[in-house]
Every structure is written in C-alpha cells, then in structure tokens.
Design an enzyme around this catalytic site. Structure first.
Site, PDB file in Angstrom:
ATOM      1  CB  SER A 201      73.685 104.794  82.979  1.00 50.02           C
ATOM      2  OG  SER A 201      73.506 103.428  83.202  1.00 50.02           O
ATOM      3  CG  ASP A 295      77.713 102.307  89.223  1.00 50.89           C
ATOM      4  OD1 ASP A 295      77.007 101.310  88.997  1.00 50.89           O
ATOM      5  OD2 ASP A 295      77.820 103.259  88.419  1.00 50.89           O
ATOM      6  CG  HIS A 325      74.191 103.402  88.188  1.00 49.77           C
ATOM      7  ND1 HIS A 325      75.239 103.297  87.293  1.00 49.77           N
ATOM      8  CD2 HIS A 325      73.071 103.567  87.443  1.00 49.77           C
ATOM      9  CE1 HIS A 325      74.768 103.388  86.063  1.00 49.77           C
ATOM     10  NE2 HIS A 325      73.444 103.560  86.127  1.00 49.77           N
TER      11      HIS A 325
END
Length: 353
Positions: A201, A295, A325
């Site tokens: 991320s 995601d 995610h």
C-alpha cells in the site's frame, strides 16, 4: 529479540484472535452461507473470497476495525490491536535486532529480521497504513513470513508518519533507509546486488519511489516488490468507484489518508507522491506488482505495471483476484491470502538467487 515489535494484546483482542482463528478454519461453503448477500462478483468476473467478504462486513460494522475517519491516535492503536489479533504463530528468528538509522530529521527506528544463520539478501521493507498509521508492530507477522520464505534479512522501517510529518518526510526516511541497507549489507554478509525494496500500500508507493530515486546509481534494487501499491494520488480510476465501500479500504478512507499526507493538492502530481506520473520509467529496477481483485487501488497498480512494461522494465503483474486490500496481513484467516503471500516470497527469493 526485538523489544520494539512486542505487543501485549488486550483481552478483547485475545478473544478476537480466537474468533479469527476459528473463522479461518471454517469451510468456504459455510462462510459463503454466513456472508449471504455480501458474496460479490466484480466487473471482471472475479469472485470475492468469503472470508474477505466477512472482513469487509466487520470493518464496516465495528468502529474498532475501521481503518480511518477517526482520531489519528485511535486509528493507530486500533490497527495495532487488529494486526496483533491476526498474527500467526511463526518460528523464532535467528536474528531479531532493533536498529536506528541516521535520517534527515533524526534517528529512524528499524528492526532487522533473519530466519537462518546465513542470509541470501536484504529486503528493505516499508509498511502500509496510508502514510498515517502502521509500523513495525502492525507488519511484524508479514515480515517474519517473508524472512522465512526468502532466507533474506528483512529491514522493517518505521518512517515518519503524517499528519505530524507530511510529505516528503516518508520519502526522505525511505531513501535514508535504502542507503543504510546498502552500507550495512556487506557487514551482514550480503552482496549489494542482492538488496530489494518491498512494501504494501503506502509502503508499495515508497518502494516504487525509491526505485525511481536511485535509478542509475552504482547500487539499485534487484527487485521492487509492490504489494497493492498506491501509485497515483491524483486520479480516481474505476476501481476506486467500483470498490468504494464495504471492502475494508474505502474511497473515503483514501481521501482521509491523502489529506493528512499531502494536504497541498499541487504536490500530489510530484512523482515522489504519485510514481505513476513520472515522465520516464525506463531503467528502474525489475518489479513484481501484486494487486487485489476487490481493492480501490487495483487499477492504479495495474496501470503502473503497464507503464513499467512499456518502458522496457521486466515486470510481473500478479492479480490476486479473490482478495481485498490488506490481504498480506490476513494470512491467519485466508488460504487465498496465504497463497498470495507465498507467491510474493517466491518472487523475492528468486530475485535474490
């Protein structure tokens, strides 16, 4: 042993851990019945894993599991508790060492993990958390898994967080950590041509940025491992709309993170913020980009892989189609997440060889 990554779980988190472990052991058919109408198929025809649907429901329903939109200190504490509740029982490390890196604004805390007596490489790891939360504790389970899977040292870095330290503090710290690893690798018995950058991320964003920043230097990453990376903090692609809510990370959360990390909208086009917007990607390190099928960041990860390929950079795009995610921290409860993290480990191990 690392003292910095120790976490004493509250009673509620211990109960949560037992529940999560039990949930992860349920047959998929039972879970599908339990989540009912939350079973989803995305526009590409991918089916959401039932434990991911359940995770999305929990995050949407229980405030302690919501990623953002609350006081920063509370968001950080909640993420630590939730990550601790999802931690697996993994073998002890041969080396577990807390370090400090000389950074541009003081010392940067870090922990080095090594699973075996000897090491095949060094992975500089940057945690996720929207540049606002996350640390060595929240990602302790993942980096231990990767240390075991790769046989490499993992240097897990606590870069400075927003809003106390907005952009470019995280980038500056990440670059300092990379240079520290290059200097230290020989003393750890590792050749400098076996150093990778990795992160999930926000950490995937930093890994991509560092690969661009050190392009053309004497030592560059042998691989940039980008785990559902944020690559474009300007454009909202279709996945930001399709998966805007109900799947752990939401579109609203992303806005919250960005407003803390880069409050100056004009800075969001800077390639150190949005690596996808760099004019030229040729000559950066080989990449492995893994995206989750459900995601909000999926499409910008795919776009970055495509840009790398167009620039002649060797790149593998791995589409973990059933996942959401944050799956790299959900290996306790999800067989699909374990399989995806195993692929990440295999790719890193191959780069070190």
């Amino acid at each position: 042993m690392s003292q910095a990554t120790e976490l004493s779980l509250s009673i509620s988190a211990r109960i949560q851990r037992v529940v999560m472990r039990g949930t992860g052991a349920l047959p998929p058919s039972v879970l599908r019945r339990a989540v009912g109408k939350r079973n989803r198929v995305n526009s590409d025809g991918d089916r959401l894993a039932p434990e991911m649907a359940l995770t999305g429901w929990v995050a949407e329903t229980l405030p302690a599991f919501e990623l953002a939109g609350k006081p920063v200190a509370k968001a950080r504490a909640d993420l630590r508790e939730n990550a601790g509740a999802l931690a697996e029982d993994l073998p002890p490390m041969a080396v577990e060492e807390d370090l400090h890196i000389d950074g541009p604004d003081g010392r940067i805390p870090a922990t080095r993990y090594r699973a075996q007596i000897e090491s095949v490489g060094v992975m500089v790891f940057f945690h996720g958390g929207g540049f606002v939360q996350g640390d060595r504790v929240t990602h302790d389970n993942l980096v231990r898994r990767l240390a075991i899977a790769t046989g490499a040292d993992v240097l897990s870095v606590d870069y400075r967080l927003a809003p106390e330290h907005p952009f470019p503090a995280a980038v500056d710290d990440a670059l300092a950590a990379w240079r520290f690893a290059v200097d230290k690798a020989p003393t750890w018995g590792v050749p400098v041509d076996r150093i990778a950058v990795a992160g999930d991320s926000a950490g995937g964003n930093l890994s991509a940025v560092i690969a661009q920043q050190v392009r053309g230097e004497d030592v560059t990453p042998c691989l940039q491992m980008l785990i559902y990376p944020a690559t474009d903090l300007v454009t909202k692609r279709e996945s930001r709309r399709e998966f805007a809510s109900g799947l752990f990370l939401t579109d609203e959360h992303m806005d919250w993170f960005l407003d803390h990390y880069v409050p100056d909208l004009a800075q969001r086009t800077d390639p150190r913020v949005s690596p996808l917007l760099a004019d030229d990607l040729s000559g950066v390190a080989p990449a492995y980009v893994i995206v989750a099928g459900f995601d909000p960041l999926r499409d910008e990860g795919i776009a970055y892989a495509e840009r790398l390929r167009e620039a002649g950079v060797p790149v593998t795009l791995d589409r973990a189609s059933s996942l959401i995610h944050g799956f790299a921290n959900m290996t306790l409860i999800s067989p699909d997440a374990r399989a995806a993290v195993n692929r990440i480990g295999d790719a890193l191990a191959g780069a070190f060889r």
